[in-house]
Design an enzyme around this catalytic site. Sequence first.
Site, PDB file in Angstrom:
ATOM      1  CG  MET A  17      57.206  36.450  35.696  1.00 25.70           C
ATOM      2  SD  MET A  17      57.322  35.949  37.436  1.00 25.70           S
ATOM      3  CE  MET A  17      57.397  37.574  38.239  1.00 25.70           C
ATOM      4  CB  ALA A  18      51.958  36.310  30.992  1.00 27.05           C
ATOM      5  CB  CYS A 100      57.022  32.917  26.782  1.00 24.37           C
ATOM      6  SG  CYS A 100      55.489  32.221  27.458  1.00 24.37           S
ATOM      7  CE  LYS A 139      63.419  36.460  31.191  1.00 25.88           C
ATOM      8  NZ  LYS A 139      62.986  35.063  31.158  1.00 25.88           N
ATOM      9  CG  ASN A 200      65.247  34.681  34.399  1.00 22.77           C
ATOM     10  OD1 ASN A 200      64.506  34.187  33.551  1.00 22.77           O
ATOM     11  ND2 ASN A 200      64.831  35.006  35.591  1.00 22.77           N
ATOM     12  N   GLY A 201      66.652  32.583  36.319  1.00 33.26           N
ATOM     13  CA  GLY A 201      66.287  31.199  36.585  1.00 33.26           C
ATOM     14  C   GLY A 201      66.671  30.734  37.968  1.00 33.26           C
ATOM     15  CG  ASP A 202      65.717  27.444  39.409  1.00 36.20           C
ATOM     16  OD1 ASP A 202      64.543  27.731  39.137  1.00 36.20           O
ATOM     17  OD2 ASP A 202      66.224  26.333  39.156  1.00 36.20           O
ATOM     18  N   GLY A 224      62.228  36.323  38.767  1.00 34.75           N
ATOM     19  CA  GLY A 224      60.829  36.162  38.392  1.00 34.75           C
ATOM     20  C   GLY A 224      60.032  35.582  39.535  1.00 34.75           C
ATOM     21  NE  ARG A 225      59.702  29.914  38.336  1.00 33.15           N
ATOM     22  CZ  ARG A 225      60.161  28.676  38.316  1.00 33.15           C
ATOM     23  NH1 ARG A 225      59.377  27.671  38.674  1.00 33.15           N
ATOM     24  NH2 ARG A 225      61.416  28.431  37.977  1.00 33.15           N
TER      25      ARG A 225
END
Length: 332
Positions: A17-18, A100, A139, A200-202, A224-225
């Site tokens: 993650m940037a 991205c 990715k 990936n995701g949620d 990630g988040r």
Amino acid sequence: MQIGPYKLDNNLMLAPMAGVTDRPFRQMCRRMGAGLVVSEMLSSNPKVWNTAKSMHRMDHTGEEGIRSVQIAGADPDLMAQAAQFNVANGAQIIDINMGCPAKKVNKKLAGSALLQYPALVESIVQAVVEAVDVPVTLKIRTGWNTDNRNGVEIAQIAEQNGIQSLAVHGRTRACMYKGEAEYDTIKAIKEAISIPVIANGDITSPEQARYVLEHTGADGVMIGRGAQGNPWIFKQILHFLETGEILSAPPLSEQHQVLHEHVANVQAFYGEVMGVRIARKHVGWYLAEHDTDRQFRKTFNGIEQADKQLNALDDYFQSLQKRETRQISPAA
């Protein structure tokens, strides 16, 4: 799980993650159980490699574990050069960013914008794989938009051209981060190729991680988040997958210790001026559940000195622990 010659400790990964997955954050997540941590994306444009931002992103000094470095760009030759440059700088895995959704990345035809052009995807993958002797991973998102979910086609191109592991975010580029991630496309990708597929995701809880693994058949999950302000998520997911038990949230004393250490590392890594500024967003993530009225964060964001930031955190957690003690005492 294995990527090339590298056997991972587990199948849980920190997503690149940037502006987030710098060395202090990667090392904290690694310590908390992540089997692989991936660096922030680095531009393939050599003109920016000597900027302060890029130099920090390339810094792997003293870093433990497998070094996976993500590169971004749209020119096959520049991407190949960037891969070689980063391998010479210590990268053990090169990850190509085609996921991205940011406008400033996509307007240069990089990131998930590349999914519109399968031939260019193939050229980039071929160039990077041929340029280095380390594993190359990729990715992607599920497609450009919901009418053009070509994730299976891109995945097959990746496998046919030497990609050794594929991470898929369950949204299209057009979706950005809105709505909910969908995992059916990831399942279809997993069924269509034989290299490892990472979902990936949620993925923000142990239960969701298990559901995604079971639904998609993926070899691992990338978080990630869900790890922002919560590096413990890797330990919690790992425990749940192994035992079926939910690991309770860390005590305040541990939250305090981890956040104090993380902020101190950020300050040391970037220097006092930039370190103080960058620490603010991490503190905001860590304290989102505690500081519900945002009063502490408002005060904290006005602090300009590194030592005063740390002192403010210490004082805040002391007040939290006193409040917790008062709440427990009457019941006792």
